[in-house]
Write a protein that holds these residues in place. Structure first.
Motif, PDB file in Angstrom:
ATOM      1  N   ARG A   1      35.243 -14.684   0.414  1.00 25.28           N
ATOM      2  CA  ARG A   1      34.705 -14.731   1.781  1.00 25.28           C
ATOM      3  C   ARG A   1      35.391 -13.697   2.668  1.00 25.28           C
TER       4      ARG A   1
ATOM      5  N   ASP B   1      33.568 -11.184   4.783  1.00 22.29           N
ATOM      6  CA  ASP B   1      33.547 -11.416   6.229  1.00 22.29           C
ATOM      7  C   ASP B   1      34.255 -10.355   7.054  1.00 22.29           C
TER       8      ASP B   1
ATOM      9  N   VAL C   1      29.118 -14.966  -1.680  1.00 23.21           N
ATOM     10  CA  VAL C   1      29.850 -16.066  -1.051  1.00 23.21           C
ATOM     11  C   VAL C   1      29.055 -17.363  -1.128  1.00 23.21           C
TER      12      VAL C   1
END
Length: 247
Positions: free
Chosen positions: A29, A33, A130
């Motif tokens: 992630r 991200d 993800v």
């Protein structure tokens, strides 16, 4: 393609704190991200290589987080003016030769993008690694003084994905994925890409180069390299709209 742009930008000064223990999904992630909320503009050169020929495509791209991207082909002349829009998991392409905007349907997800070794699926599903996969750390090797995570991602039961497994090699110091391999349901490696030429641009660490290799077609590869990049673009309000495809 957008997924690759995200991977190239993925090393945004966000290494794990010393002693911090991260779950494998959190590692993936963070890799994904790092760009959320960020904006960028870049010029890219994509070189498609085949055993008997090669060709180069120059394009410019605007991005906004992992949701929005807009790409315009600048050369060669035959493809100049082709544009591509991604919003969420929907995508459209404008072909000036026929003056038509085409929404890319699920049936075309595995088709080649601009004749490269990237597919439409690579372009559209930027956050798929993800949300559509379960993750496990396979090993934590150290090579030439650099520590890595090797993470295996296996699809969730109801996930609309095409791969049986994805394997990521991620640098611990900055979360840059240096290699990502895509395997079919039988466990055979179909394709993989590697990143290289790490540098800082506007205070952010990133990879300036990525190369996709097609294991099913020996000698087939696609290289993408930054020519210029800024994280402070002047985005027009209508940048990520279908109407902008024809402009």
């Amino acid at each position: 393609m957008y997924r690759l742009i995200g991977i190239l930008l993925a090393g945004v000064l966000c290494g794990a704190a010393r002693g911090e223990t991260l779950a494998p999904v959190e590692i993936v992630r963070r890799c994904d991200d790092l760009l959320r909320g960020e904006e960028s503009y870049c010029k890219l050169t994509m070189t498609i290589t085949r055993p008997s020929w090669s060709r180069t495509v120059v394009m410019e791209a605007w991005t906004q987080g992992t949701e929005n991207s807009f790409i315009r082909v600048l050369s060669p002349p035959k493809e100049q003016g082709v544009t591509f829009l991604k919003k969420g998991r929907e995508a459209w392409q404008y072909a000036p030769a026929i003056d038509r905007v085409i929404k890319i349907p699920p049936s075309m997800m595995l088709q080649s993008w601009l004749g490269s070794d990237f597919s439409n699926d690579d372009v559209v599903r930027a956050d798929s690694l993800v949300v559509d996969y379960d993750h496990a750390i396979v090993s934590e090797p150290e090579e030439d003084g650099v520590a890595y995570w090797i993470i295996a991602a296996t699809p969730k039961s109801a996930a609309p994905v095409v791969w049986g497994r994805v394997e990521l090699k991620i640098r611990k110091e900055d979360f840059i994925p240096v290699r990502v391999g895509y395997y079919d349901e039988d466990g055979t490696l179909v394709k993989y890409y590697e990143t290289a030429d790490y540098a800082e641009v506007e205070g952010r660490k990133l990879a300036l180069q990525a190369i996709m290799h097609d294991q099913t077609r020996p000698g087939n590869r696609t290289e993408i390299r930054y020519d210029s990049l800024t994280f402070r673009p002047d985005l027009r309000p209508d940048t990520f709209t279908v109407q902008n495809l024809r402009r």
